[in-house]
Design a protein around this motif. Sequence first.
Motif, PDB file in Angstrom:
ATOM      1  N   GLY A  38      19.448  49.708  44.795  1.00  0.00           N
ATOM      2  CA  GLY A  38      18.166  49.310  44.242  1.00  0.00           C
ATOM      3  C   GLY A  38      18.332  48.166  43.271  1.00  0.00           C
ATOM      4  O   GLY A  38      19.442  47.802  42.900  1.00  0.00           O
ATOM      5  N   PHE A  39      17.214  47.601  42.876  1.00  0.00           N
ATOM      6  CA  PHE A  39      17.243  46.565  41.864  1.00  0.00           C
ATOM      7  C   PHE A  39      16.007  46.693  40.997  1.00  0.00           C
ATOM      8  O   PHE A  39      15.006  47.289  41.380  1.00  0.00           O
ATOM      9  N   GLN A  40      16.112  46.156  39.791  1.00  0.00           N
ATOM     10  CA  GLN A  40      15.027  46.235  38.826  1.00  0.00           C
ATOM     11  C   GLN A  40      14.872  44.886  38.158  1.00  0.00           C
ATOM     12  O   GLN A  40      15.860  44.238  37.813  1.00  0.00           O
ATOM     13  N   ILE A  41      13.618  44.477  37.994  1.00  0.00           N
ATOM     14  CA  ILE A  41      13.338  43.264  37.221  1.00  0.00           C
ATOM     15  C   ILE A  41      12.406  43.646  36.078  1.00  0.00           C
ATOM     16  O   ILE A  41      11.625  44.603  36.186  1.00  0.00           O
ATOM     17  N   THR A  42      12.491  42.921  34.998  1.00  0.00           N
ATOM     18  CA  THR A  42      11.615  43.145  33.862  1.00  0.00           C
ATOM     19  C   THR A  42      10.512  42.095  33.914  1.00  0.00           C
ATOM     20  O   THR A  42      10.784  40.894  33.853  1.00  0.00           O
ATOM     21  N   ILE A  52       9.911  46.710  37.070  1.00  0.00           N
ATOM     22  CA  ILE A  52       9.535  46.919  38.474  1.00  0.00           C
ATOM     23  C   ILE A  52      10.823  47.215  39.230  1.00  0.00           C
ATOM     24  O   ILE A  52      11.792  46.451  39.137  1.00  0.00           O
ATOM     25  N   ARG A  53      10.827  48.331  39.964  1.00  0.00           N
ATOM     26  CA  ARG A  53      12.022  48.747  40.706  1.00  0.00           C
ATOM     27  C   ARG A  53      11.731  48.872  42.185  1.00  0.00           C
ATOM     28  O   ARG A  53      10.651  49.303  42.582  1.00  0.00           O
ATOM     29  N   VAL A  54      12.726  48.539  42.987  1.00  0.00           N
ATOM     30  CA  VAL A  54      12.693  48.774  44.425  1.00  0.00           C
ATOM     31  C   VAL A  54      14.031  49.414  44.783  1.00  0.00           C
ATOM     32  O   VAL A  54      15.090  48.879  44.448  1.00  0.00           O
ATOM     33  N   TYR A  75      13.521  62.854  58.080  1.00  0.00           N
ATOM     34  CA  TYR A  75      13.574  61.404  57.882  1.00  0.00           C
ATOM     35  C   TYR A  75      15.017  60.985  57.643  1.00  0.00           C
ATOM     36  O   TYR A  75      15.855  61.780  57.263  1.00  0.00           O
ATOM     37  N   SER A  76      15.305  59.723  57.887  1.00  0.00           N
ATOM     38  CA  SER A  76      16.673  59.252  57.709  1.00  0.00           C
ATOM     39  C   SER A  76      16.804  58.218  56.588  1.00  0.00           C
ATOM     40  O   SER A  76      17.886  57.990  56.090  1.00  0.00           O
ATOM     41  N   HIS A  77      15.684  57.581  56.203  1.00  0.00           N
ATOM     42  CA  HIS A  77      15.737  56.585  55.141  1.00  0.00           C
ATOM     43  C   HIS A  77      14.370  56.473  54.464  1.00  0.00           C
ATOM     44  O   HIS A  77      13.356  56.892  55.017  1.00  0.00           O
ATOM     45  N   ARG A  78      14.378  55.901  53.261  1.00  0.00           N
ATOM     46  CA  ARG A  78      13.139  55.721  52.503  1.00  0.00           C
ATOM     47  C   ARG A  78      13.249  54.536  51.571  1.00  0.00           C
ATOM     48  O   ARG A  78      14.312  54.252  51.040  1.00  0.00           O
ATOM     49  N   TRP A  79      12.108  53.892  51.366  1.00  0.00           N
ATOM     50  CA  TRP A  79      11.956  52.862  50.343  1.00  0.00           C
ATOM     51  C   TRP A  79      11.150  53.464  49.198  1.00  0.00           C
ATOM     52  O   TRP A  79      10.193  54.208  49.432  1.00  0.00           O
ATOM     53  N   HIS A  80      11.517  53.149  47.961  1.00  0.00           N
ATOM     54  CA  HIS A  80      10.770  53.582  46.776  1.00  0.00           C
ATOM     55  C   HIS A  80      10.423  52.334  45.971  1.00  0.00           C
ATOM     56  O   HIS A  80      11.282  51.493  45.712  1.00  0.00           O
ATOM     57  N   PHE A  81       9.164  52.258  45.558  1.00  0.00           N
ATOM     58  CA  PHE A  81       8.681  51.143  44.748  1.00  0.00           C
ATOM     59  C   PHE A  81       8.083  51.735  43.481  1.00  0.00           C
ATOM     60  O   PHE A  81       7.231  52.623  43.552  1.00  0.00           O
ATOM     61  N   THR A  82       8.533  51.281  42.314  1.00  0.00           N
ATOM     62  CA  THR A  82       8.087  51.854  41.043  1.00  0.00           C
ATOM     63  C   THR A  82       7.718  50.732  40.075  1.00  0.00           C
ATOM     64  O   THR A  82       8.442  49.746  39.956  1.00  0.00           O
TER      65      THR A  82
END
Length: 64
Positions: free
Chosen positions: A27-31, A37-39, A52-59
């Motif tokens: 994942g990565f995070q920007i300020t 903001i994280r993905v 399920y085998s994979h997932r994306w998370h957006f925060t």
Amino acid sequence: MFVDVGNGFRTTDEMRFDNLAIAYGFGFQITSPAGPIRVDYAELVKHHDFDYSHRWHFTILYAF
């Protein structure tokens, strides 16, 4: 990069090592001016209880 192990249980009888889900990913995070903001992307190690085998998370911002 991360590794995550866990699950949610309704009863203590369900708490067994074979009921744990294992996932890994990156994942990565920007300020930003609005806050962090994280993905994240996670890949699940094959498990009989999850379909399920994979997932994306957006925060946006922090979880409380």
